[in-house]
Design a protein around this motif. Structure first.
Motif, PDB file in Angstrom:
ATOM      1  N   ARG A  42       0.820  -1.158   0.121  1.00  0.00           N
ATOM      2  CA  ARG A  42       0.151  -0.113  -0.214  1.00  0.00           C
ATOM      3  C   ARG A  42       0.867   1.280  -0.016  1.00  0.00           C
ATOM      4  N   ALA A  43       1.993   1.251   0.518  1.00  0.00           N
ATOM      5  CA  ALA A  43       2.927   2.325   0.816  1.00  0.00           C
ATOM      6  C   ALA A  43       3.409   2.633  -0.774  1.00  0.00           C
ATOM      7  N   VAL A  44       3.698   1.452  -1.366  1.00  0.00           N
ATOM      8  CA  VAL A  44       4.304   1.794  -2.753  1.00  0.00           C
ATOM      9  C   VAL A  44       3.276   2.276  -3.746  1.00  0.00           C
ATOM     10  N   ALA A  45       1.890   1.866  -3.524  1.00  0.00           N
ATOM     11  CA  ALA A  45       0.947   2.273  -4.420  1.00  0.00           C
ATOM     12  C   ALA A  45       0.635   3.492  -4.116  1.00  0.00           C
ATOM     13  N   ASP A  46       0.633   4.119  -2.776  1.00  0.00           N
ATOM     14  CA  ASP A  46       0.343   5.336  -2.456  1.00  0.00           C
ATOM     15  C   ASP A  46       1.499   6.480  -2.864  1.00  0.00           C
ATOM     16  N   TRP A  47       2.527   6.155  -3.086  1.00  0.00           N
ATOM     17  CA  TRP A  47       3.687   6.745  -3.890  1.00  0.00           C
ATOM     18  C   TRP A  47       3.399   6.938  -5.154  1.00  0.00           C
ATOM     19  N   MET A  48       3.199   5.927  -5.784  1.00  0.00           N
ATOM     20  CA  MET A  48       2.703   6.075  -7.079  1.00  0.00           C
ATOM     21  C   MET A  48       1.562   6.898  -7.477  1.00  0.00           C
ATOM     22  N   SER A  49       0.548   6.845  -6.505  1.00  0.00           N
ATOM     23  CA  SER A  49      -0.690   7.752  -6.605  1.00  0.00           C
ATOM     24  C   SER A  49      -0.344   9.163  -6.452  1.00  0.00           C
ATOM     25  N   ALA A  50       0.622   9.491  -5.492  1.00  0.00           N
ATOM     26  CA  ALA A  50       0.970  10.838  -5.242  1.00  0.00           C
ATOM     27  C   ALA A  50       1.761  11.496  -6.489  1.00  0.00           C
ATOM     28  N   GLN A  51       2.570  10.470  -7.145  1.00  0.00           N
ATOM     29  CA  GLN A  51       3.194  10.991  -8.322  1.00  0.00           C
ATOM     30  C   GLN A  51       2.147  11.325  -9.417  1.00  0.00           C
ATOM     31  N   ALA A  52       1.347  10.571  -9.528  1.00  0.00           N
ATOM     32  CA  ALA A  52       0.189  10.244 -10.506  1.00  0.00           C
ATOM     33  C   ALA A  52      -0.564  11.869 -10.568  1.00  0.00           C
ATOM     34  N   ARG A  53      -0.903  12.291  -9.098  1.00  0.00           N
ATOM     35  CA  ARG A  53      -1.601  13.500  -8.944  1.00  0.00           C
ATOM     36  C   ARG A  53      -0.934  14.655  -9.345  1.00  0.00           C
ATOM     37  N   ASP A  54       0.352  14.542  -9.473  1.00  0.00           N
ATOM     38  CA  ASP A  54       1.340  15.573  -9.861  1.00  0.00           C
ATOM     39  C   ASP A  54       1.737  15.493 -11.589  1.00  0.00           C
ATOM     40  N   ARG A  55       0.701  14.562 -12.164  1.00  0.00           N
ATOM     41  CA  ARG A  55       0.991  14.098 -13.379  1.00  0.00           C
ATOM     42  C   ARG A  55       2.217  13.550 -13.902  1.00  0.00           C
ATOM     43  N   ARG A  56       2.909  13.090 -12.903  1.00  0.00           N
ATOM     44  CA  ARG A  56       4.258  12.166 -13.052  1.00  0.00           C
ATOM     45  C   ARG A  56       4.119  10.708 -13.339  1.00  0.00           C
ATOM     46  N   SER A  57       4.664  10.292 -14.513  1.00  0.00           N
ATOM     47  CA  SER A  57       4.867   8.895 -14.636  1.00  0.00           C
ATOM     48  C   SER A  57       6.249   8.276 -13.794  1.00  0.00           C
ATOM     49  N   THR A  58       6.290   7.161 -13.595  1.00  0.00           N
ATOM     50  CA  THR A  58       7.147   6.678 -12.440  1.00  0.00           C
ATOM     51  C   THR A  58       7.733   5.298 -13.087  1.00  0.00           C
ATOM     52  N   VAL A  59       8.798   4.822 -12.263  1.00  0.00           N
ATOM     53  CA  VAL A  59       9.431   3.529 -12.357  1.00  0.00           C
ATOM     54  C   VAL A  59       9.647   3.047 -10.847  1.00  0.00           C
ATOM     55  N   VAL A  60       9.073   2.076 -10.586  1.00  0.00           N
ATOM     56  CA  VAL A  60       9.402   1.541  -9.246  1.00  0.00           C
ATOM     57  C   VAL A  60       9.738   0.126  -9.048  1.00  0.00           C
ATOM     58  N   THR A  61      10.592  -0.292  -8.322  1.00  0.00           N
ATOM     59  CA  THR A  61      10.986  -1.769  -8.133  1.00  0.00           C
ATOM     60  C   THR A  61      10.059  -2.386  -6.907  1.00  0.00           C
ATOM     61  N   CYS A  62       9.635  -3.338  -7.012  1.00  0.00           N
ATOM     62  CA  CYS A  62       8.871  -4.082  -6.283  1.00  0.00           C
ATOM     63  C   CYS A  62       8.863  -5.711  -6.810  1.00  0.00           C
ATOM     64  N   SER A  63       8.980  -6.607  -5.786  1.00  0.00           N
ATOM     65  CA  SER A  63       8.852  -7.964  -6.168  1.00  0.00           C
ATOM     66  C   SER A  63       7.515  -8.424  -6.739  1.00  0.00           C
ATOM     67  N   ALA A  64       6.545  -8.037  -6.022  1.00  0.00           N
ATOM     68  CA  ALA A  64       5.225  -8.319  -6.716  1.00  0.00           C
ATOM     69  C   ALA A  64       5.031  -9.553  -7.272  1.00  0.00           C
ATOM     70  N   LEU A  65       5.262 -10.419  -6.393  1.00  0.00           N
ATOM     71  CA  LEU A  65       5.493 -12.080  -6.857  1.00  0.00           C
ATOM     72  C   LEU A  65       3.990 -12.585  -7.283  1.00  0.00           C
ATOM     73  N   ARG A  66       2.859 -12.220  -6.338  1.00  0.00           N
ATOM     74  CA  ARG A  66       1.752 -12.775  -6.463  1.00  0.00           C
ATOM     75  C   ARG A  66       0.626 -11.810  -7.167  1.00  0.00           C
ATOM     76  N   ARG A  67      -0.193 -12.415  -7.910  1.00  0.00           N
ATOM     77  CA  ARG A  67      -1.189 -11.676  -8.548  1.00  0.00           C
ATOM     78  C   ARG A  67      -1.849 -10.571  -7.383  1.00  0.00           C
ATOM     79  N   VAL A  68      -2.340 -11.258  -6.240  1.00  0.00           N
ATOM     80  CA  VAL A  68      -3.018 -10.326  -5.116  1.00  0.00           C
ATOM     81  C   VAL A  68      -1.756  -9.096  -4.940  1.00  0.00           C
ATOM     82  N   TYR A  69      -0.651  -9.301  -4.853  1.00  0.00           N
ATOM     83  CA  TYR A  69       0.185  -8.346  -4.707  1.00  0.00           C
ATOM     84  C   TYR A  69       0.095  -6.985  -5.802  1.00  0.00           C
ATOM     85  N   ARG A  70      -0.014  -7.662  -7.034  1.00  0.00           N
ATOM     86  CA  ARG A  70      -0.083  -6.634  -8.013  1.00  0.00           C
ATOM     87  C   ARG A  70      -1.357  -6.212  -8.191  1.00  0.00           C
ATOM     88  N   ASP A  71      -2.350  -6.603  -7.581  1.00  0.00           N
ATOM     89  CA  ASP A  71      -3.669  -6.274  -7.490  1.00  0.00           C
ATOM     90  C   ASP A  71      -3.736  -4.786  -6.563  1.00  0.00           C
TER      91      ASP A  71
END
Length: 173
Positions: free
Chosen positions: A66-95
């Motif tokens: 959720r902290a990673v998703a929140d960071w991406m959302s904060a960047q998107a609110r400022d109209r910025r695209s991003t690159v982030v690392t995250c293991s995201a090993l399972r579908r539910v994590y990616r969801d």
């Protein structure tokens, strides 16, 4: 008429040692997008648990994701695209990550256990011990057809991997 493009978030995912940080930094530099290291969002308790050789449980992961998703959302609110690392090993994590504002896309850095295990053996200064690699491979769920992303084999150099990600996601540097 001015059309604003939806911010995109490229999540460079995969097991520990797959080259996420190296490739993500290359992508961020080429695209001139902000970059974040997903490991930096882990609470200290998670870091200590992994450093002790204990795999994380889902309960450990939810606040981190959720902290990673929140960071991406904060960047998107400022109209910025991003690159982030995250293991995201399972579908539910990616969801959870897909709940971020903007378009969340995945670049799965995949490779054989032996190739990645050899990389981890030469890595120093990381809290994730090589003893947890087996549990990561056991947890890994490949991207499904309805997930916006690609898989790229890591058995080549970082520049070539970054090229393959950009081409596979139809992005221009």
């Amino acid at each position: 008429m001015l059309v604003l493009q939806t911010p995109q978030h490229i999540v460079v995912m995969g097991v520990s040692g797959s080259g996420k940080t190296t490739v993500a930094k290359l992508l961020a530099r080429r695209l001139a997008w902000p970059y974040a290291e997903g490991d930096d969002f882990h609470p200290e308790a998670n870091v200590q648990k992994m450093a002790a050789g204990k795999p994380l449980e889902d309960e450990d992961r939810w606040p981190w994701l959720r902290a990673v998703a929140d960071w991406m959302s904060a960047q998107a609110r400022d109209r910025r695209s991003t690159v982030v690392t995250c293991s995201a090993l399972r579908r539910v994590y990616r969801d959870v990550l897909r709940e971020a504002d903007g378009a969340v896309r995945f670049a799965h850095l995949s490779g054989e256990f032996d190739v990645i295990g050899e990389r981890i053996a030469y890595r120093s200064g990381h809290f994730m011990p090589s003893s947890l690699l087996t549990s990561q491979f056991e947890t890994l769920e490949e991207l499904e057809e309805d997930e916006d992303g690609i898989a790229v084999d890591v058995d080549r150099g970082p520049e070539e991997i970054a090229d393959a990600v950009l081409a596979g996601l139809d992005l221009r540097a």
